[in-house]
Scaffold this motif. Structure first.
Motif, PDB file in Angstrom:
ATOM      1  N   PHE A  14      59.147  16.673  -2.618  1.00 28.89           N
ATOM      2  CA  PHE A  14      59.507  18.097  -2.088  1.00 28.89           C
ATOM      3  C   PHE A  14      58.421  18.934  -2.244  1.00 28.89           C
ATOM      4  O   PHE A  14      57.261  18.496  -2.929  1.00 28.89           O
ATOM      5  CB  PHE A  14      60.773  18.550  -3.121  1.00 28.89           C
ATOM      6  CG  PHE A  14      60.187  19.051  -4.616  1.00 28.89           C
ATOM      7  CD1 PHE A  14      59.957  20.387  -4.777  1.00 28.89           C
ATOM      8  CD2 PHE A  14      60.141  17.998  -5.369  1.00 28.89           C
ATOM      9  CE1 PHE A  14      59.794  20.611  -6.196  1.00 28.89           C
ATOM     10  CE2 PHE A  14      59.838  18.345  -6.753  1.00 28.89           C
ATOM     11  CZ  PHE A  14      59.940  19.675  -7.147  1.00 28.89           C
ATOM     12  N   SER A  15      58.446  20.286  -1.647  1.00 30.79           N
ATOM     13  CA  SER A  15      57.262  21.223  -1.688  1.00 30.79           C
ATOM     14  C   SER A  15      58.046  22.505  -1.634  1.00 30.79           C
ATOM     15  O   SER A  15      58.848  22.621  -0.620  1.00 30.79           O
ATOM     16  CB  SER A  15      56.341  20.727  -0.475  1.00 30.79           C
ATOM     17  OG  SER A  15      55.298  21.885  -0.635  1.00 30.79           O
ATOM     18  N   ASN A  16      57.743  23.424  -2.582  1.00 32.66           N
ATOM     19  CA  ASN A  16      58.191  24.592  -2.353  1.00 32.66           C
ATOM     20  C   ASN A  16      57.032  25.813  -2.631  1.00 32.66           C
ATOM     21  O   ASN A  16      56.080  25.491  -3.430  1.00 32.66           O
ATOM     22  CB  ASN A  16      59.293  25.234  -3.433  1.00 32.66           C
ATOM     23  CG  ASN A  16      60.536  24.590  -3.183  1.00 32.66           C
ATOM     24  OD1 ASN A  16      61.131  24.242  -2.005  1.00 32.66           O
ATOM     25  ND2 ASN A  16      61.179  23.819  -4.093  1.00 32.66           N
ATOM     26  N   TRP A  55      51.381  29.004  -3.818  1.00 28.03           N
ATOM     27  CA  TRP A  55      50.787  27.905  -2.961  1.00 28.03           C
ATOM     28  C   TRP A  55      51.978  26.954  -2.877  1.00 28.03           C
ATOM     29  O   TRP A  55      53.098  27.102  -3.604  1.00 28.03           O
ATOM     30  CB  TRP A  55      49.800  27.376  -3.573  1.00 28.03           C
ATOM     31  CG  TRP A  55      49.669  26.531  -4.838  1.00 28.03           C
ATOM     32  CD1 TRP A  55      49.897  27.148  -6.180  1.00 28.03           C
ATOM     33  CD2 TRP A  55      49.431  25.113  -5.191  1.00 28.03           C
ATOM     34  NE1 TRP A  55      49.746  26.140  -7.083  1.00 28.03           N
ATOM     35  CE2 TRP A  55      49.611  25.078  -6.441  1.00 28.03           C
ATOM     36  CE3 TRP A  55      48.920  23.923  -4.243  1.00 28.03           C
ATOM     37  CZ2 TRP A  55      49.166  23.715  -7.120  1.00 28.03           C
ATOM     38  CZ3 TRP A  55      48.638  22.889  -4.861  1.00 28.03           C
ATOM     39  CH2 TRP A  55      48.765  22.770  -6.255  1.00 28.03           C
ATOM     40  N   SER A  56      51.893  25.956  -2.298  1.00 28.19           N
ATOM     41  CA  SER A  56      52.964  24.846  -1.605  1.00 28.19           C
ATOM     42  C   SER A  56      52.462  23.509  -2.262  1.00 28.19           C
ATOM     43  O   SER A  56      52.106  22.759  -1.477  1.00 28.19           O
ATOM     44  CB  SER A  56      53.209  24.932  -0.353  1.00 28.19           C
ATOM     45  OG  SER A  56      53.846  26.303  -0.076  1.00 28.19           O
ATOM     46  N   PRO A  57      52.636  23.241  -3.388  1.00 30.96           N
ATOM     47  CA  PRO A  57      51.957  21.725  -3.721  1.00 30.96           C
ATOM     48  C   PRO A  57      53.015  20.823  -3.272  1.00 30.96           C
ATOM     49  O   PRO A  57      54.269  20.943  -2.743  1.00 30.96           O
ATOM     50  CB  PRO A  57      52.274  21.792  -5.231  1.00 30.96           C
ATOM     51  CG  PRO A  57      52.378  23.174  -5.647  1.00 30.96           C
ATOM     52  CD  PRO A  57      52.880  23.739  -4.370  1.00 30.96           C
ATOM     53  N   GLU A  58      52.226  19.547  -2.828  1.00 31.66           N
ATOM     54  CA  GLU A  58      53.315  18.513  -2.023  1.00 31.66           C
ATOM     55  C   GLU A  58      53.545  17.428  -3.204  1.00 31.66           C
ATOM     56  O   GLU A  58      52.532  16.735  -3.689  1.00 31.66           O
ATOM     57  CB  GLU A  58      52.588  18.034  -1.147  1.00 31.66           C
ATOM     58  CG  GLU A  58      52.150  18.746   0.146  1.00 31.66           C
ATOM     59  CD  GLU A  58      53.428  18.994   0.994  1.00 31.66           C
ATOM     60  OE1 GLU A  58      54.385  18.292   0.931  1.00 31.66           O
ATOM     61  OE2 GLU A  58      53.543  19.861   1.678  1.00 31.66           O
ATOM     62  N   TYR A  59      54.694  17.411  -3.761  1.00 30.63           N
ATOM     63  CA  TYR A  59      55.223  16.487  -5.076  1.00 30.63           C
ATOM     64  C   TYR A  59      55.594  15.207  -4.383  1.00 30.63           C
ATOM     65  O   TYR A  59      56.546  15.114  -3.888  1.00 30.63           O
ATOM     66  CB  TYR A  59      56.161  17.328  -5.744  1.00 30.63           C
ATOM     67  CG  TYR A  59      55.514  18.427  -6.686  1.00 30.63           C
ATOM     68  CD1 TYR A  59      54.423  18.452  -7.358  1.00 30.63           C
ATOM     69  CD2 TYR A  59      56.365  19.748  -6.403  1.00 30.63           C
ATOM     70  CE1 TYR A  59      53.836  19.679  -7.972  1.00 30.63           C
ATOM     71  CE2 TYR A  59      55.920  20.993  -7.161  1.00 30.63           C
ATOM     72  CZ  TYR A  59      54.796  20.707  -7.660  1.00 30.63           C
ATOM     73  OH  TYR A  59      54.336  22.101  -8.436  1.00 30.63           O
TER      74      TYR A  59
END
Length: 295
Positions: A167-169, A148-152
């Motif tokens: 960032f988000s990866n 998944w792509s958490p939104e930090y």
């Protein structure tokens, strides 16, 4: 005059030796190859992090690849040990006498960091130790590992978060860790709120979903943390790092590079560790792996 010159040169040599002796030593252990190309590139990732810290004064990073170091003095003078590897029952930390070696290092105050699959350890063999050493761990069938792509977006006032921007990866970011009682000593660094769809799976393995993970919907989860041990030592866990290309993200690199310094008790720069990585550097040192079979 000649005698004075000789003494001056000798003094310079002694000063250089003392400075070198004062360097903080970080031992980075990269696990054996696994997974398809571009995934679990422990060797390439560890060497890349070493390159990024090469210009940091007062720090020496030693990298051992393909598993546990095969030299007797690998941990001599170590201020921190960081392991980036496959975990579970084959975790290098619980093979042979490795658990005893790590326990002795921790007893002496040496920092310890675990990255990606390296945070997973059997609950009855290494789990209790990881709680003491890094404050938490991934427990099979309790923690989960979706892609998944958490939104930090927000970060704590902590040295490891210095200079890190949102960032988000997309990666295999684990969550729902086992923690120390009351999460005492733990500071979450990377946190985000998984969507209901992420909680519902599929997870990478087992596919889930787990009822207890579904029941926690709406809760913010921790994907990276640091730990201040009661005895004064430090630890951290970083659950990303599955996908090698994500080391190209400046902020993912920065938060991990900051953690490498912090866990070795090195002062983290005001704006964090600044580094640049080229496409050629990212492509270097990849493990030779067969290409995935075409379906």
């Amino acid at each position: 005059m000649k005698r004075l010159l000789v003494l001056f040169v000798a003094a310079l040599g002694l000063a250089s030796s003392l400075l070198a002796a004062a360097d903080k030593k970080i031992v980075l252990i990269a696990g054996k190859p696994s997974h398809p190309p571009g995934m679990h590139e422990f060797r390439a990732g560890a060497l890349l992090l070493q390159q990024c810290l090469a210009a940091t004064p007062g720090v020496k990073v030693a990298v051992y690849t393909n598993g546990w170091p095969d030299v007797a003095n690998a941990f001599e003078g170590a201020d921190a040990v960081v392991i980036y590897c496959d975990g579970g029952g084959k975790h290098p930390a619980i093979q042979e006498d490795h658990k005893q070696i790590l326990a002795e290092l921790v007893r002496k105050g040496v920092g310890l960091g675990l990255m990606h699959y390296g945070v997973e350890i059997p609950k009855d063999n290494g789990g209790p130790e990881f709680l003491q050493w890094i404050g938490g761990y991934y427990e099979s069938n309790y923690s989960c590992n979706p892609m998944w792509s958490p939104e930090y977006q927000k970060f704590p006032d902590h040295p490891v978060a210095r200079g890190v921007k949102p960032f988000s990866n997309r990666d295999e970011w684990y969550f729902n860790m086992r923690w120390t009682e009351g999460e005492k000593g733990i500071t979450p660094i990377l946190t985000a709120k998984p969507s209901d769809a992420v909680r519902a799976g599929p997870y990478v393995s087992p596919k889930g979903p787990y009822e207890h993970v579904l029941a926690a919907k709406g809760r913010t989860e921790t994907m990276m943390w640091v730990y201040d041990r009661p005895g004064g030592g430090r630890g951290f866990g970083f659950t990303g790092g599955h996908t090698h290309a994500n080391w190209g993200d400046e902020n993912q690199r920065k938060v991990v590079l900051n953690a490498l310094l912090w866990v070795a008790k090195v002062e983290v720069p005001k704006n964090g560790v600044v580094s640049t990585v080229t496409a050629d550097q990212l492509a270097a040192n990849l493990d030779p792996k067969p290409a995935p079979k075409k379906k």
